[in-house]
Design an enzyme around this catalytic site. Sequence first.
Site, short mmCIF file in Angstrom:
data_model
loop_
_atom_site.label_atom_id
_atom_site.label_comp_id
_atom_site.label_asym_id
_atom_site.label_seq_id
_atom_site.Cartn_x
_atom_site.Cartn_y
_atom_site.Cartn_z
N GLU A 179 0.74 -1.11 0.21
CA GLU A 179 0.27 -0.10 -0.14
C GLU A 179 0.72 1.29 0.09
OE1 GLU A 179 -2.38 0.78 3.37
OE2 GLU A 179 -3.49 2.36 2.66
N LYS A 221 -2.78 -1.99 -2.86
CA LYS A 221 -3.64 -1.47 -2.33
C LYS A 221 -3.46 0.17 -2.59
CE LYS A 221 -6.03 -0.23 2.07
NZ LYS A 221 -6.64 -0.63 3.25
N SER A 263 -9.76 4.44 1.03
CA SER A 263 -10.78 5.47 1.00
C SER A 263 -9.96 6.92 1.15
CB SER A 263 -12.13 5.28 1.70
OG SER A 263 -11.78 5.28 3.01
N GLY A 265 -10.13 9.22 3.11
CA GLY A 265 -10.76 10.51 3.60
C GLY A 265 -11.78 10.86 2.48
N ARG A 294 -12.02 3.92 6.77
CA ARG A 294 -13.19 4.96 7.09
C ARG A 294 -14.33 4.85 6.41
NH1 ARG A 294 -8.91 9.51 6.62
NH2 ARG A 294 -7.96 7.88 5.69
#
Length: 336
Positions: A179, A221, A263, A265, A294
Amino acid sequence: MSIEQLAETAQAMVAPGKGIIAIDESTGTIAKRFASVGIENTEENRRAYRELLLTTPKLNEHISGAILYDETIRQSTKDGVPFAKYMADNGMIPGIKVDKGAHPLAGAGCPGELVTEGLDGLRERLQEYYKLGARFAKWRAVINIGESIPSGTCIESNAHALARYAALCQECGLVPMVEPEVIMDGDHDIETCYEVTEATLRSLFDALYQQNVLLEGTILKASMVISGKGCEEQADVEEVAESTVMCLKSTVPAILPGVVFLSGGQGDEQSTAHLNAMNQMGNLPWPLSFSYGRAMQQAALKLWAKDTKANVAKAQQTVYDRAKENGQAALGKWNG
Ligand code: 13P
């Protein structure tokens, strides 16, 4: 561990219409999430909250796996079933966050550059996590955009660490979820995000090649190519989808089993709309799905915080709804 087994796990993580729920917030990060809704950050509250998420009825219809935190993989349901066992029994793959967070990059010419730590002792930790039931692991690198940053040094240092972690994961039988998150904060435009994401992914796949990481047993990711949060001109859904897909197509080898997005934010609906638009484009070399934290959890956390006893079922319903919507978006079949 054979490459066939790693590849099988990686493919199951991105099975059609399924994605990952990220519930791997460190104790410090969950403290912030809890504080925002007035929940005390105790071990029991963290356990109860993670139990709520993982035991959502029918979660496995749209969720292939969950990323846990070190504390969480050692915890159990209130009936004493270890979370990793509960997941495996319910057809979901346990994953584990193994990095030790992003720290200031020594020697960086500019402030705000970070490098993720956690390689020391990682082999032993991975061996233990495998025994505890984990079958994939996550390492998050943080690339900030700002005045004169990111530097090539920052991008390459993070790519190198990601590749060393990925090679260790595969040796220990875990699928690495690599990621490199290009952060949305800042007033940069979408073109700048594109350039930084492209450079980051190029560097990452170079480093994975250098460290002999088998891409067939790796999941990316990624962050989406998107306008900075403070940018006056916000790119619309079509532009985010097209830019992200173009950037991925020009940097990510087709042999990779799949790409999942964070995501970062974005609003709940926004993150779903972007994923859906990408999948509606069709003609993609890999499945594109989600690994949202989130955007999967925030509605549930708010409900639970209002009444941690009475609202469990209601909160679980929102987790299920978010999983279903994102599962549909992973097929390009979300109706808004
Ligand atoms: P967000 O979806 O909240 O960005 O979290 C995903 C994640 O795992 C970040 O490492």
